[in-house]
Scaffold this active site. Structure first.
Site: not given
Lengths: 252, 209
Positions: B81, B191, B193
């Site tokens: 990011c 992202h 995750e």
């Protein structure tokens, strides 16, 4: 061009139980927050909101532990809301694994808090949360889980929250919450036309068609659902299929 | 077990990355300690919020030097990011701020085509892989071009050339750079995750490098 749309599960929590009421009242226990969230994640939910339904009233927040456990199993964005009053609360939320923080009561009490919070943590982490109730021809913002009126016009407040630095808005219609009668389309229309940050709509989804009507007639970026998933009326797969069939760009 | 270091310089939620790498049978560490960074096998630069603020925090504790050193050793490095944006030469967010200068290009506000668009771009967008040899052997190698990943950003990277771009995405009709790779350096605008199973595949590929 297809419009992006997120399907978001809203999990209202009281004393470690998922609860659901009607118009934010008459709360009924419907499950365990972590198990509920895990189930929705496995089924393909795009995002999860954990809202502590009574936190503002008792000046506490029980959600940190729940978020901490959730973030071990759930790898989609997690939002925490209810009773967030200080920068320390935000820090604690992020450290627990929350990505975004929804703020209502404290923003009304101290609007500068939104500016400060978004300056320190970035506006992408700060959701301005509005609980709105229709009064005659306008909507009023409420605080303390829909219990206290503020005399503030919800549409003006939405614009103000954007100006103060919120990166996103969560708009809950108190009138429609838990009723399964459909979203308050007029309210969402007015707010989404007034701001240029994303808007998440909440309150009233009773069937996938309600999501389609709202998203066709307004520029909502996300739709929050509670009852229809909690009571197993529809599955996430069914709802997403409907969204995709109606030409929305939805994560499969 | 492989050691994955996630740089902790006081920015955003790092728990999810930590938890993801735990599940992937590595030993994750959240730290800003130079010795621990040096000792790890993989290095992650996460980041959310404002570019200038993040660069300042990074430089204050000399993490920029630790990053350069780690990369010079040839070990895998990933920016996520804002962490990807910081790999570039400079950003135009609230005035011009220098980045790490590891990849040629800069960071600009997400442009709009005709109409006003809602920012930040928050949500799930499709990965569109650049059909290059680099992309096909990159950490996106087994990811399909129709897979969705989670983005949250108002600024985007504008690489000087396409040679390092391994994937793009489209938001409101505008093509945006989603991922770059240059030798042992990877950048992801989205992202991983927070991108469910697809995100896990990408992280898995990274630690296999």
């Amino acid at each position: 061009m297809k419009k992006n749309l997120r399907l978001i599960s809203r999990i209202d929590v009281k004393n470690n139980f998922v609860i659901k009421g009607i118009q934010l009242e008459g709360l009924r226990k419907v499950g365990d927050p972590l198990l509920t969230a895990k189930k929705y994640y496995e089924e393909g939910i795009d995002e999860i909101l954990f809202i502590d339904a009574v936190a503002s009233l008792y000046e506490r927040n029980n959600l940190f532990k729940i978020i901490e456990n959730a973030s071990k199993h759930i790898f989609v964005p997690l939002t925490i809301g209810g009773g967030i009053r200080t920068l320390d609360d935000i820090e604690h939320s992020l450290d627990s694994g929350a990505d975004k923080i929804a703020i209502n009561t404290q923003a009304i009490k101290n609007p500068d808090f939104i500016t400060e919070a978004s300056r320190v943590y970035g506006s992408q982490a700060i959701i301005g949360s509005i609980e709105a109730k229709k009064r005659g021809n306008s909507w009023e913002a409420y605080i303390d889980s829909g219990r206290e009126e503020t005399g503030i016009d919800a549409i003006n407040w939405a614009k103000k929250l954007e100006f103060l630095g919120a990166g996103e808005l969560l708009i809950t219609s108190i009138d429609r919450d838990g009723t399964k009668k459909g979203y308050d389309i007029e309210l969402i229309q007015l707010i989404s036309n007034s701001v240029s940050i994303p808007v998440i709509s909440s309150g009233g989804a009773g069937c996938p068609e309600d999501i389609i009507s709202l998203s066709s007639e307004t520029d909502t970026s996300g739709v929050a659902v509670g009852s229809i998933l909690h009571y197993d009326d529809y599955s996430i797969r069914q709802i997403k299929a409907k969204m995709i069939n109606n030409n929305f760009n939805v994560r499969k | 077990m492989k050691k994955v270091c996630v740089l902790d310089y006081g920015i955003g939620n790092l728990k999810s990355l930590y938890n993801a790498f735990k599940i992937l049978d590595t030993t994750p560490v959240l730290t800003s300690d130079h010795k621990k960074i040096k000792d790890s096998d993989f290095l992650i630069l996460p980041g959310v919020g404002a570019f200038a603020n993040a660069m300042e925090k990074l430089k204050k504790i000399h993490l920029d030097e630790a990053i350069y050193h780690f990369i010079d050793q040839g070990k895998p490095f990933m920016g996520i990011c804002l962490g990807m944006q910081m790999l570039f030469e400079y950003s135009e967010e609230f005035g011009v701020t220098d980045g790490l200068g590891l990849i040629k290009g800069n960071v600009i506000k997400i442009p709009s085509k005709n109409k006003k668009i809602r920012l930040p771009n928050i949500g799930w967008n499709k990965i569109i892989k650049s059909n290059t040899e680099l992309s096909n052997n990159s950490i996106l190698r087994n990811i399909r071009s129709e897979d969705y990943v989670y983005f949250i950003h108002s600024y985007c990277c504008k690489p000087q050339t396409n040679e390092n771009v391994i994937a793009n995405t489209v938001y409101e009709g505008v093509k945006l750079c989603a991922s770059v790779q240059k030798n042992n350096i990877v950048g992801l605008q989205f992202h991983p995750e927070k991108s469910g199973k697809v995100g896990f595949e990408i992280l898995k590929n990274f630690i296999k490098n």
